[in-house]
Design an enzyme around this catalytic site. Structure first.
Site, short mmCIF file in Angstrom:
data_model
loop_
_atom_site.label_atom_id
_atom_site.label_comp_id
_atom_site.label_asym_id
_atom_site.label_seq_id
_atom_site.Cartn_x
_atom_site.Cartn_y
_atom_site.Cartn_z
N LEU A 328 0.82 -1.21 0.00
CA LEU A 328 0.00 0.00 0.00
C LEU A 328 0.85 1.26 0.00
O LEU A 328 0.42 2.31 -0.45
CB LEU A 328 -0.91 0.01 1.24
CG LEU A 328 -1.95 -1.10 1.34
CD1 LEU A 328 -2.65 -1.04 2.68
CD2 LEU A 328 -2.97 -0.98 0.21
N GLY A 329 2.05 1.16 0.54
CA GLY A 329 2.92 2.32 0.62
C GLY A 329 4.28 1.94 1.18
O GLY A 329 4.45 0.89 1.80
N GLY A 331 7.35 3.94 3.27
CA GLY A 331 7.78 5.18 3.90
C GLY A 331 9.17 5.07 4.49
O GLY A 331 9.93 4.13 4.23
N PHE A 333 9.97 4.48 7.54
CA PHE A 333 10.12 3.55 8.66
C PHE A 333 9.72 2.12 8.30
O PHE A 333 10.03 1.20 9.04
CB PHE A 333 9.29 4.03 9.85
CG PHE A 333 9.71 5.38 10.34
CD1 PHE A 333 10.83 5.53 11.11
CD2 PHE A 333 8.97 6.50 9.99
CE1 PHE A 333 11.23 6.78 11.55
CE2 PHE A 333 9.36 7.75 10.43
CZ PHE A 333 10.49 7.90 11.21
N GLY A 334 9.02 1.95 7.18
CA GLY A 334 8.63 0.60 6.83
C GLY A 334 7.66 0.55 5.67
O GLY A 334 7.22 1.58 5.16
N THR A 335 7.35 -0.67 5.26
CA THR A 335 6.42 -0.90 4.16
C THR A 335 5.08 -1.35 4.72
O THR A 335 5.03 -2.13 5.67
CB THR A 335 6.97 -1.97 3.21
OG1 THR A 335 8.27 -1.57 2.75
CG2 THR A 335 6.06 -2.16 2.01
N LYS A 350 1.92 -2.92 8.83
CA LYS A 350 3.16 -2.17 8.63
C LYS A 350 4.34 -3.00 9.13
O LYS A 350 4.38 -3.43 10.27
CB LYS A 350 3.12 -0.83 9.36
CG LYS A 350 4.40 -0.01 9.12
CD LYS A 350 4.24 1.46 9.46
CE LYS A 350 4.26 1.71 10.94
NZ LYS A 350 4.29 3.15 11.25
N ASP A 448 4.93 14.26 13.51
CA ASP A 448 5.08 13.96 12.08
C ASP A 448 3.76 14.21 11.35
O ASP A 448 3.30 13.37 10.57
CB ASP A 448 5.53 12.51 11.88
CG ASP A 448 6.22 12.29 10.53
OD1 ASP A 448 6.61 13.30 9.90
OD2 ASP A 448 6.37 11.13 10.12
#
Length: 650
Positions: A328-329, A331, A333-335, A350, A448
């Site tokens: 889905l994304g 970033g 810090f993680g997938t 995540k 954030d």
């Protein structure tokens, strides 16, 4: 002796009062398994008529009953005497997409009955409303004929309804349509109406029942032993969840064993009690692992943070071994992967990059914070793996409609779904969630806040995510000293300069989000001029130079829409105040929320100006006296940032 005596009494009670053992037939676990109609899953609170008993649905069961056309795979719901086509069910946010296929049905529904809400369904706020004119003629051919053959004079389609705008001199009715259509008098009204609209439903939460392996339902039978909301478990029916199911099974086994022989049962109980005492003394009793269950308890996480702990194997199965097609994304810090749990829930999983001390700390921090929070605009954490797991995994509710960044300047920007009212509502709901975070005890600083962390559900309601950098803030402190962390373009310059984190740091980041909402531009863009790479700096310069029109998304800035232009101007002013270099000059997030609500309710230039002045709490004279310390009352005047004022004083 005491044990034998009490077991004897218990057994005699069951033998001599058999009527208490008899109850009306209870729902079975397999009766309420999710059903497929076409490619849609039907599950609580909905139930499939002809395939399931009605107790598999929510209250009232009559409203949640659906019919499946097996030949076409289409779902239908019947109320008000109409067959509504169920286009899609969104279980994550309790909304359903209804549609009618015949124009004559629309005429009867929205003109004869003028009915929109029917318990437990209510219209979603993301819908827009079209104006249908009744009992009037149209000699100038300004409107479309609705082709409602049963009504004379003809029913006319007049475009989108605008509150407080000029209305034709005739009676009218309103019909909801999906919020992402462009609507005018020249629109194809048939296409608008047949596309349908969104409705939300109200039903008791099934979370506790689902998490303990049950299936929810509602038993309205007059002879039922347990009327009302029920949790249907593999071993029987419970009131709220299946967490006591094992106790119930043991009770049945104990009674059966007692009828066979008291001595054998007593020996078994004594043996089990001895084993329990032995295991309690064992150091291995600190961790319990059930190989036949889908999850296990880790006292270092679950006992302290009250969150469900999943096994790594279950989440690996849910994501097809973390298949790349489910991403889905990705970033910093993680997938994040889309997954489906064994209980049927769709989730976002995540997977944090690597596993070192810092990652474990961020993982534990997010679990700790989200386990304490309950707000409609914060993403829900369903659980996590243990921090002893081979991979650090967090399991969230699945939010299907992407991020605000996707819709503003990302992969879905070309769809142009986010109208100005939706953007303003997104700003309000985001501020509401941040105000909640800042108000809890102890306060929480997100650290954030950005448009990629603001998710949207199918009704375009906000869900703020990603609390890996968040900090629990001491109640009696004005700030905490910590190394700056965050995303470039959103980080508070005072925090970056002085290493002091406060609630005003989130306010600065939210100011950048407000500018993104009015400009549709990303916070950092290396394709822009060097001085404009940072959107916050670009916005301050444009506003100070009376160039707001160059900043605002051209599709929002309509010359003939005075109310929208006034609201955008007020939001730009509020963002300017949030972006002040000195944190003391920024409003707190609660003030920002209150002012956004005032802006949303402003209906004209005069009333908007009065509402704005009231929200700012100062008249024009005091505003001019302090112009070097905060923003002025309108963006039409000369705006002076704190940095500019400081430079000019030397």
């Amino acid at each position: 002796m005491w044990l034998l005596k009490n077991l004897s009494i218990l057994t005699l009670f069951f033998f001599f009062f058999p009527s208490l053992q008899q109850a009306s037939p209870t729902p079975r676990y397999d009766d309420c398994a999710p059903q497929l109609c076409g490619n849609q899953s039907v599950q609580y609170p909905f139930w499939l008529s002809g395939h399931q008993p009605s107790f598999c649905g929510g209250d009232p069961v009559s409203s949640f009953g659906l019919t499946c056309d097996n030949s076409s795979g289409e779902l239908f719901s019947t109320f008000f005497g109409f067959n509504f086509h169920v286009q899609q069910i969104f279980y994550s946010n309790q909304s359903v997409h209804f549609a009618l296929t015949a124009a004559d049905d629309f005429c009867r529904l929205f003109i004869t009955t003028n009915a929109t809400d029917a318990h437990p369904f209510t219209l979603s706020v993301s819908n827009r409303r079209i104006l249908i004119l009744l009992n009037c003629s149209d000699p100038d051919n300004r409107y479309q004929n609705m082709s409602c053959p049963r009504f004379t004079p003809p029913v006319l389609f007049a475009g989108e309804y605008v509150a407080n705008g000029p209305q034709p001199n005739c009676s009218f009715s309103l019909a909801p349509v999906m919020g992402y259509f462009d609507i005018s008098r020249r629109s194809n009204f048939t296409a608008l109406l047949t596309a349908g609209w969104l409705m939300n439903w109200t039903a008791r939460s099934c979370q506790a029942c689902n998490e303990t392996g049950g299936r929810c339902g509602y038993d309205n039978r007059t002879d039922s032993a347990m009327p009302g909301f029920i949790c249907i478990c593999r071993h029987g029916v419970r009131r709220g969840s299946c967490k006591r199911g094992k106790w119930l099974t043991r009770k049945i086994v104990a009674v059966a064993a007692a009828s066979a022989g008291f001595v054998a049962l007593a020996c078994a109980i004594i043996f089990l009690f001895w084993r329990w005492l032995k295991n309690r003394r064992s150091s291995r009793s600190s961790k319990l692992f059930d190989r036949n269950a889908s999850s296990w308890k880790d006292p270092n996480v679950q006992d302290h943070f009250q969150t469900h702990v999943f096994s790594y194997d279950e989440l690996e199965e849910a994501t097809d071994r973390f298949d790349s097609s489910r991403e889905l994304g990705d970033g910093g810090f993680g997938t994040v992967y889309k997954g489906k749990l064994r209980d049927g829930r769709t989730v976002a999983v995540k997977c944090l990059y690597g596993k070192n001390c810092r990652k474990v700390e961020q993982f534990m921090n997010e679990v700790k914070i989200l386990s304490l929070l309950h707000h409609q605009n914060l993403v829900s954490l369903y659980g996590s793996t243990s921090h002893h797991s081979p991979e650090l995994l967090l399991v969230y509710e699945f939010i299907p409609n992407g991020t605000v960044a996707d819709h503003l300047h990302g992969s879905r920007a070309t769809e142009r779904i986010l109208t100005w009212p939706l953007r303003l509502r997104i700003a309000i709901e985001t501020a509401d969630a941040l105000a909640y975070l800042h108000a809890v005890d102890p306060p929480i600083i997100h650290r954030d806040v950005k448009t990629t962390n603001i998710l949207l559900d199918n009704s375009f309601h906000v869900k703020i995510a990603d609390f890996g950098l968040s900090r629990l803030f001491p109640t009696d402190a004005t700030h905490v000293s910590t190394a700056p962390q965050g995303t470039p373009g959103y980080v508070d310059p005072e925090y970056h300069r002085c290493y002091q984190l406060s609630g005003k740091s989130d306010v600065y980041s939210f100011g950048v989000v407000l500018i993104e909402l009015i400009s549709s531009k990303p916070a950092i863009d290396f394709q822009r001029e060097r001085s404009d790479i940072n959107l916050a700096n670009m916005a301050i310069t444009k506003i100070q130079n009376h160039e707001l029109v160059d900043l605002v998304d051209t599709e929002l800035w309509h010359p003939n829409d005075e109310v929208t232009r006034m609201r955008i101007t007020m939001v730009a002013e509020l963002a300017f105040r949030c972006l002040q270099a000195d944190g003391d000059l920024r409003p707190c997030i609660k003030e920002v929320l209150d002012e956004l609500i005032v802006i949303e309710n402003a209906t004209s230039s005069d009333s908007g100006k009065k509402a704005e002045d009231a929200a700012l709490g100062q008249d024009e004279a005091s505003l001019m006296q302090n112009i070097a310390m905060c923003s002025p009352d309108t963006v039409a005047g000369q705006w002076v940032s704190q940095s500019t004022a400081s430079n000019s004083s030397h």
